[in-house]
Design a protein around this motif. Structure first.
Motif, PDB file in Angstrom:
ATOM      1  N   PRO A  13       0.816  -1.217   0.000  1.00 44.95           N
ATOM      2  CA  PRO A  13       0.000   0.000   0.000  1.00 44.95           C
ATOM      3  C   PRO A  13       0.849   1.266   0.000  1.00 44.95           C
ATOM      4  O   PRO A  13       2.029   1.259   0.356  1.00 44.95           O
ATOM      5  CB  PRO A  13      -0.804  -0.111   1.301  1.00 44.95           C
ATOM      6  N   ASN A  14       0.204   2.359  -0.364  1.00 46.99           N
ATOM      7  CA  ASN A  14       0.909   3.600  -0.661  1.00 46.99           C
ATOM      8  C   ASN A  14       1.226   4.453   0.571  1.00 46.99           C
ATOM      9  O   ASN A  14       1.615   5.607   0.421  1.00 46.99           O
ATOM     10  CB  ASN A  14       0.063   4.431  -1.644  1.00 46.99           C
ATOM     11  N   HIS A 332       9.757  -2.129  -8.352  1.00 45.42           N
ATOM     12  CA  HIS A 332       9.684  -2.420  -6.923  1.00 45.42           C
ATOM     13  C   HIS A 332      10.323  -1.310  -6.089  1.00 45.42           C
ATOM     14  O   HIS A 332       9.782  -0.905  -5.055  1.00 45.42           O
ATOM     15  CB  HIS A 332      10.339  -3.767  -6.635  1.00 45.42           C
ATOM     16  N   LEU A 333      11.461  -0.826  -6.534  1.00 43.88           N
ATOM     17  CA  LEU A 333      12.108   0.269  -5.815  1.00 43.88           C
ATOM     18  C   LEU A 333      11.253   1.530  -5.842  1.00 43.88           C
ATOM     19  O   LEU A 333      11.094   2.220  -4.831  1.00 43.88           O
ATOM     20  CB  LEU A 333      13.483   0.558  -6.423  1.00 43.88           C
ATOM     21  N   ASN A 334      10.669   1.815  -7.004  1.00 44.76           N
ATOM     22  CA  ASN A 334       9.810   2.989  -7.123  1.00 44.76           C
ATOM     23  C   ASN A 334       8.564   2.868  -6.252  1.00 44.76           C
ATOM     24  O   ASN A 334       8.117   3.854  -5.654  1.00 44.76           O
ATOM     25  CB  ASN A 334       9.413   3.207  -8.585  1.00 44.76           C
ATOM     26  N   MET A 335       8.000   1.677  -6.182  1.00 40.63           N
ATOM     27  CA  MET A 335       6.819   1.469  -5.359  1.00 40.63           C
ATOM     28  C   MET A 335       7.109   1.766  -3.896  1.00 40.63           C
ATOM     29  O   MET A 335       6.344   2.441  -3.202  1.00 40.63           O
ATOM     30  CB  MET A 335       6.301   0.026  -5.494  1.00 40.63           C
ATOM     31  N   LEU A 336       8.243   1.273  -3.420  1.00 41.05           N
ATOM     32  CA  LEU A 336       8.604   1.479  -2.020  1.00 41.05           C
ATOM     33  C   LEU A 336       9.010   2.922  -1.744  1.00 41.05           C
ATOM     34  O   LEU A 336       8.686   3.479  -0.686  1.00 41.05           O
ATOM     35  CB  LEU A 336       9.730   0.519  -1.629  1.00 41.05           C
ATOM     36  N   SER A 338       8.090   5.688  -3.412  1.00 41.06           N
ATOM     37  CA  SER A 338       7.094   6.721  -3.713  1.00 41.06           C
ATOM     38  C   SER A 338       5.947   6.762  -2.718  1.00 41.06           C
ATOM     39  O   SER A 338       5.034   7.580  -2.858  1.00 41.06           O
ATOM     40  CB  SER A 338       6.530   6.499  -5.125  1.00 41.06           C
ATOM     41  N   ARG A 339       5.982   5.923  -1.708  1.00 39.28           N
ATOM     42  CA  ARG A 339       4.892   5.910  -0.728  1.00 39.28           C
ATOM     43  C   ARG A 339       4.837   7.205   0.073  1.00 39.28           C
ATOM     44  O   ARG A 339       5.848   7.887   0.247  1.00 39.28           O
ATOM     45  CB  ARG A 339       5.062   4.716   0.225  1.00 39.28           C
ATOM     46  N   GLU A 340       3.661   7.515   0.578  1.00 40.73           N
ATOM     47  CA  GLU A 340       3.465   8.726   1.367  1.00 40.73           C
ATOM     48  C   GLU A 340       3.635   8.427   2.852  1.00 40.73           C
ATOM     49  O   GLU A 340       3.045   7.478   3.376  1.00 40.73           O
ATOM     50  CB  GLU A 340       2.063   9.284   1.127  1.00 40.73           C
ATOM     51  N   GLN A 341       4.434   9.244   3.510  1.00 38.70           N
ATOM     52  CA  GLN A 341       4.627   9.080   4.948  1.00 38.70           C
ATOM     53  C   GLN A 341       3.458   9.694   5.708  1.00 38.70           C
ATOM     54  O   GLN A 341       3.052  10.823   5.456  1.00 38.70           O
ATOM     55  CB  GLN A 341       5.938   9.735   5.390  1.00 38.70           C
ATOM     56  N   LEU A 342       2.932   8.934   6.661  1.00 41.58           N
ATOM     57  CA  LEU A 342       1.842   9.407   7.509  1.00 41.58           C
ATOM     58  C   LEU A 342       2.393   9.897   8.847  1.00 41.58           C
ATOM     59  O   LEU A 342       3.331   9.311   9.389  1.00 41.58           O
ATOM     60  CB  LEU A 342       0.837   8.283   7.776  1.00 41.58           C
ATOM     61  N   GLN A 367      -2.350   9.485  -5.332  1.00 43.16           N
ATOM     62  CA  GLN A 367      -1.012   9.188  -5.859  1.00 43.16           C
ATOM     63  C   GLN A 367      -0.536   7.765  -5.558  1.00 43.16           C
ATOM     64  O   GLN A 367       0.490   7.560  -4.948  1.00 43.16           O
ATOM     65  CB  GLN A 367       0.000  10.190  -5.305  1.00 43.16           C
ATOM     66  N   ASP A 368      -1.299   6.784  -6.028  1.00 43.01           N
ATOM     67  CA  ASP A 368      -0.864   5.395  -5.916  1.00 43.01           C
ATOM     68  C   ASP A 368      -0.863   4.778  -7.318  1.00 43.01           C
ATOM     69  O   ASP A 368      -1.825   4.134  -7.719  1.00 43.01           O
ATOM     70  CB  ASP A 368      -1.775   4.598  -4.981  1.00 43.01           C
ATOM     71  N   PRO A 369       0.219   4.985  -8.078  1.00 43.44           N
ATOM     72  CA  PRO A 369       0.252   4.500  -9.458  1.00 43.44           C
ATOM     73  C   PRO A 369       0.300   2.985  -9.574  1.00 43.44           C
ATOM     74  O   PRO A 369       0.119   2.443 -10.669  1.00 43.44           O
ATOM     75  CB  PRO A 369       1.531   5.133 -10.014  1.00 43.44           C
ATOM     76  N   TYR A 370       0.541   2.293  -8.476  1.00 42.65           N
ATOM     77  CA  TYR A 370       0.683   0.835  -8.536  1.00 42.65           C
ATOM     78  C   TYR A 370      -0.587   0.107  -8.133  1.00 42.65           C
ATOM     79  O   TYR A 370      -0.618  -1.116  -8.092  1.00 42.65           O
ATOM     80  CB  TYR A 370       1.872   0.407  -7.671  1.00 42.65           C
TER      81      TYR A 370
END
Length: 389
Positions: A13-14, A332-336, A338-342, A367-370
């Motif tokens: 998840p993003n 995989h690197l981009n997915m990890l 690009s996540r948003e910090q809460l 903004q969750d392109p995956y």
């Protein structure tokens, strides 16, 4: 004929929480989380990402139209089931447009069940030439806000396509399983969160690993030096390391210890930034290892799977030449990354909304392109999923 893993992918998840922020909020030393259990980030899922949508998102990019025609079985391994009767694999099968004459089931044994699914798939394929099996592990690890297990939460899914003549990892015929009735972690149907005996859980994990390793070594004649690397189920990354060190004793040369421990650290790079995803943790670790370590064809990887309660299993796979071409490391690197910090306040809001099934799609889908699939609504216990084109 060789049988094994032909394709691999995952979805996380993003959103995530920093272990530094969580430690500060819980008034503990950040090193307790970052060094003590070996975690730096914790994946957080919104209400719109459940085990079904995450499973679909993990599988969607690796399946060709021909794969969908050849898949004869879809197995979902999870301990975060959303229905006591209907298998999550039925919805996944439908959303992925897999041919209708496929068997769909969901299986359970804590974090071990994805391995059971893989072994079931392997046995099925041995009698069905030309067919394929899709195995999806999808889970949400939740222990409650400000609970002892909170820093080991996480969420995500891993998809594995098994076939003949695999292009990533050929599964060897050497698996050894071990079952021991122990109450280290369990989830009564009447309870929202798991019941955990933390010390017993750690002891049971290590005891299971040592017992099954000794039996595996006795049956196969293999020693640690026969493997290029080891891969562990990691509820938190220090857990696998502690177990691994119990067999890297004085009889093992320092050069071999260093090589194997370096490879272990490569295998948990992504788990550190995701947290525990239960049934998928071992296989997220495998993907991390395959994409951060350089293998030669036919080198062996030893895998330890564990599910509380407890079942442990050791098996091995042999690297297939060209395996790296099948995996999408950049994605995989981009997915990890690009996540948003809460913030902790946002994380707690997400957590509570998930428990109450309160959607906030405008916030959650940001903004969750995956994610091409998400849970849109739940009405009369019927879940409706939306596919983004």
């Amino acid at each position: 004929m060789a049988i094994g893993i032909d394709k691999l992918d995952f979805y996380i998840p993003n959103f995530y929480v920093s272990m530094d922020d969580l430690a500060k909020a819980r008034q503990v030393d950040p090193n307790k989380f970052k060094i003590g259990i070996g975690q730096t980030k914790m994946a957080v899922n919104p209400v719109s990402q459940d085990i079904i949508s995450m499973g679909i998102n993990a599988a969607q990019d690796i399946l060709s139209e021909q794969d969908k025609k050849d898949i004869d079985m879809v197995i979902v391994a999870t301990e975060s089931g959303i229905d006591h009767s209907k298998a999550a694999s039925i919805e996944i099968h439908s959303q992925l447009n897999i041919q209708p004459f496929a068997r769909c089931i969901e299986i359970k044994e804590a974090c071990y069940s994805a391995t059971a699914a893989i072994q079931l798939a392997k046995d099925f394929l041995s009698n069905h030439p030309g067919k394929k099996v899709l195995v999806i592990s999808s889970d949400i690890a939740r222990y409650g806000i400000n609970s002892g297990g909170e820093p080991t939460q996480g969420a995500g899914a891993v998809a594995l396509l098994l076939s003949h003549n695999p292009r990533i990892l050929e599964l060897n015929d050497d698996s050894v399983a071990y079952t021991n009735n122990v109450y280290d972690f369990w989830r009564p149907t009447s309870e929202r969160y798991p019941v955990v005996d933390g010390k017993l859980s750690k002891d049971a994990y290590i005891e299971s690993f040592n017992t099954v390793w000794n039996e595996y070594s006795k049956r196969t004649g293999y020693d640690v030096k026969d493997f290029e690397s080891f891969c562990f189920h990691v509820p938190f990354t220090k857990m696998g390391e502690k177990a691994f060190k119990t067999i890297l004793n004085e009889n093992v040369e320092d050069s071999i210890k260093n090589r194997l421990m370096d490879a272990y650290q490569e295998s948990v790079l992504w788990n550190r930034d995701v947290g525990n995803i239960y049934t998928g943790s071992l296989y997220l670790s495998l993907i991390s290892l395959l994409q951060n370590h350089t293998f030669q064809p036919e080198q062996k990887v030893c895998l330890f799977s564990y599910g509380s309660g407890a079942v442990g299993e050791i098996f091995s796979g042999s690297i297939v030449e060209g395996y790296e071409k099948v995996l999408d490391k950049e994605k995989h690197l981009n997915m990890l990354d690009s996540r948003e910090q809460l913030s902790i306040e946002e994380y707690e809001t997400f957590f509570n909304r998930f428990d109450n099934q309160e959607f906030d799609l405008e916030r959650e889908l940001k903004q969750d392109p995956y994610s091409k699939v998400y849970l849109e609504s739940i009405e009369d216990h019927i879940r409706t999923y939306k596919i983004e084109e």
